[in-house]
Enzyme design. Sequence first.
Site, PDB file in Angstrom:
ATOM      1  N   GLN A 215       0.823  -1.209   0.000  1.00 21.76           N
ATOM      2  CA  GLN A 215       0.000   0.000   0.000  1.00 21.76           C
ATOM      3  C   GLN A 215       0.858   1.262   0.000  1.00 21.76           C
ATOM      4  OE1 GLN A 215       0.017  -2.379   2.314  1.00 21.76           O
ATOM      5  NE2 GLN A 215      -0.085  -1.586   4.399  1.00 21.76           N
TER       6      GLN A 215
ATOM      7  N   GLN B 258      27.610 -11.202   6.636  1.00 25.41           N
ATOM      8  CA  GLN B 258      26.550 -11.210   5.629  1.00 25.41           C
ATOM      9  C   GLN B 258      25.559 -12.337   5.858  1.00 25.41           C
ATOM     10  OE1 GLN B 258      26.316  -8.505   3.388  1.00 25.41           O
ATOM     11  NE2 GLN B 258      27.748  -8.046   5.048  1.00 25.41           N
TER      12      GLN B 258
ATOM     13  N   HIS C  71      22.378 -11.617   7.819  1.00 23.38           N
ATOM     14  CA  HIS C  71      21.293 -10.790   7.275  1.00 23.38           C
ATOM     15  C   HIS C  71      19.993 -11.572   7.201  1.00 23.38           C
ATOM     16  CE1 HIS C  71      22.545  -6.768   6.221  1.00 23.38           C
ATOM     17  NE2 HIS C  71      23.700  -7.214   5.784  1.00 23.38           N
TER      18      HIS C  71
ATOM     19  N   GLU D 162      27.761  -9.357  -4.951  1.00 26.27           N
ATOM     20  CA  GLU D 162      27.413  -8.033  -4.418  1.00 26.27           C
ATOM     21  C   GLU D 162      28.635  -7.425  -3.726  1.00 26.27           C
ATOM     22  OE1 GLU D 162      24.120  -6.145  -1.303  1.00 26.27           O
ATOM     23  OE2 GLU D 162      24.671  -8.268  -1.189  1.00 26.27           O
ATOM     24  N   HIS D 163      29.213  -8.145  -2.781  1.00 32.03           N
ATOM     25  CA  HIS D 163      30.413  -7.698  -2.068  1.00 32.03           C
ATOM     26  C   HIS D 163      31.553  -8.663  -2.370  1.00 32.03           C
ATOM     27  CE1 HIS D 163      26.929  -6.579   0.578  1.00 32.03           C
ATOM     28  NE2 HIS D 163      27.513  -5.407   0.494  1.00 32.03           N
TER      29      HIS D 163
ATOM     30  N   ASP E 144      29.435  -0.849   4.578  1.00 32.51           N
ATOM     31  CA  ASP E 144      28.018  -0.826   4.932  1.00 32.51           C
ATOM     32  C   ASP E 144      27.628   0.449   5.662  1.00 32.51           C
ATOM     33  OD1 ASP E 144      26.857  -3.042   3.855  1.00 32.51           O
ATOM     34  OD2 ASP E 144      26.798  -4.209   5.701  1.00 32.51           O
TER      35      ASP E 144
ATOM     36  N   GLU F 201      14.265   3.888 -44.604  1.00 36.27           N
ATOM     37  CA  GLU F 201      13.413   3.269 -43.595  1.00 36.27           C
ATOM     38  C   GLU F 201      11.930   3.382 -43.934  1.00 36.27           C
ATOM     39  OE1 GLU F 201      14.451   4.758 -39.751  1.00 36.27           O
ATOM     40  OE2 GLU F 201      16.438   3.817 -39.762  1.00 36.27           O
TER      41      GLU F 201
ATOM     42  N   HIS G  60       9.184  11.885 -42.715  1.00 32.08           N
ATOM     43  CA  HIS G  60      10.426  12.388 -42.134  1.00 32.08           C
ATOM     44  C   HIS G  60      11.229  13.128 -43.201  1.00 32.08           C
ATOM     45  CE1 HIS G  60       9.429   9.778 -38.817  1.00 32.08           C
ATOM     46  NE2 HIS G  60      10.537  10.067 -38.161  1.00 32.08           N
TER      47      HIS G  60
END
Length: 435
Positions: free
Chosen positions: A186, A254, A257, A322-323, A356, A410, A415
């Site tokens: 929401q 890590q 997490h 990622e790391h 971090d 084209e 054009h």
Amino acid sequence: MKIVSARDFNLQREVDYGTPEQNEAVHAIIRSVRQEGDAAVLRYTESFDGVSLTAEQLRVTEEELKAAYDKVEPSFLQAIREAADNIRAFHMKQKRNSWMDLQPDGSLLGQIIRPLKRVGVYVPGGKAAYPSSVLMNVIPAQVAGVPEIVMVTPPATGGKAGIDPYTLVAAAEAGVTEMYRVGGAQAIASLAYGTDSIEPVDKICGPGNIYVALAKREVYGAVDIDSIAGPSEIVVLADDTANASYVAADLLSQAEHDEMASAILVTPSQRLAEEVSAEVQRQLAELPRRDIAAASVDAYGAIIVVDTLHEGIQIVNKLAPEHLEIMTENPMEHVGLIENAGAIFLGAYSSEPVGDYFAGPNHIIPTNGTARFSSPVDIDDFIKKSSMIYYSKEALLRNGETIMQLARHEGLEGHARAIQVRLDNEKKAVDGDGE
């Protein structure tokens, strides 16, 4: 922690697009918010968060913000300000300016760079509050020049008493201009389409649960989004000189997490592999979030033993983590060979938490192997660029026939005629002058 050879290692991870039931629930929430606005937001807030609010109570007041400052320790405030200064200084170096290039024929080509006008930042509640993520999402937008930065967060991140005061203080220090107590799908719908209380934004960023991720995916196109982030990842590339306790601690940093985080050591040293495996188990026993970290290590952790560091680097580039920490005798010798990694940490003292929280580079980094083609959040995520073309008469006369040839190739005669009418008009003017 299991030790495997490079030949036997296979990490299969898929992006979570949710169950059909989750997708349908998110679709229904977004549809309701678009149709009913605040009424739907308040209904879902009471249903999902157990908090009954009025529309007037959605926005965090100045009095609440002042009260939050009174609740946090001076040491935290000092730490968050120092971190914010470092993050801001790093991102200031990314700033670019509009430019124009005057051509010899009088034409002018260029690029206009403007900040987005309004950005929404989602800050999750749930298992923990992360003030550091507030800094990392908001400060690049502020440095880019975004004038309106809106934060949404579930109404009970700090328990039934209200929003976590550390989150509120971090938001104020980073430069948030509006704060609302609304979470979940929401909140994403409110930011994307607007309600009577919340104006729509141009971009939504920030992590969240599966419902938030699915909602961001659904509203993309009406607004921009940052990404659909996956679980956290770390890969440590280490040789025989690495300290096993450092490596183990960083892997667990890590793994704690969540249960789906991955922590991987790549090394040519069998001795280090065995020491780290034992050290992980020892440190796990003392870790407050050991159940989460243990589940992560068991399901997605590994120690990969390779023949050479060169082979290890090939595996790193395939994983595109990622790391990435490089704990070798001479890490600068290897960094140039790394093609795919979100953030690279060099040496024994560049532990991943340094990035971090404090060093300055952004900690919102591509996951699930997407570092092959994407980058950490920076100020480019909060700007838009417009090309600028001023073509002189001389330039059009010189290049008009070439432009028409390309257009007609084209099949776009309209054009070509848009150019032809100008060339014909200039020819008539010249012929008329000559009579």
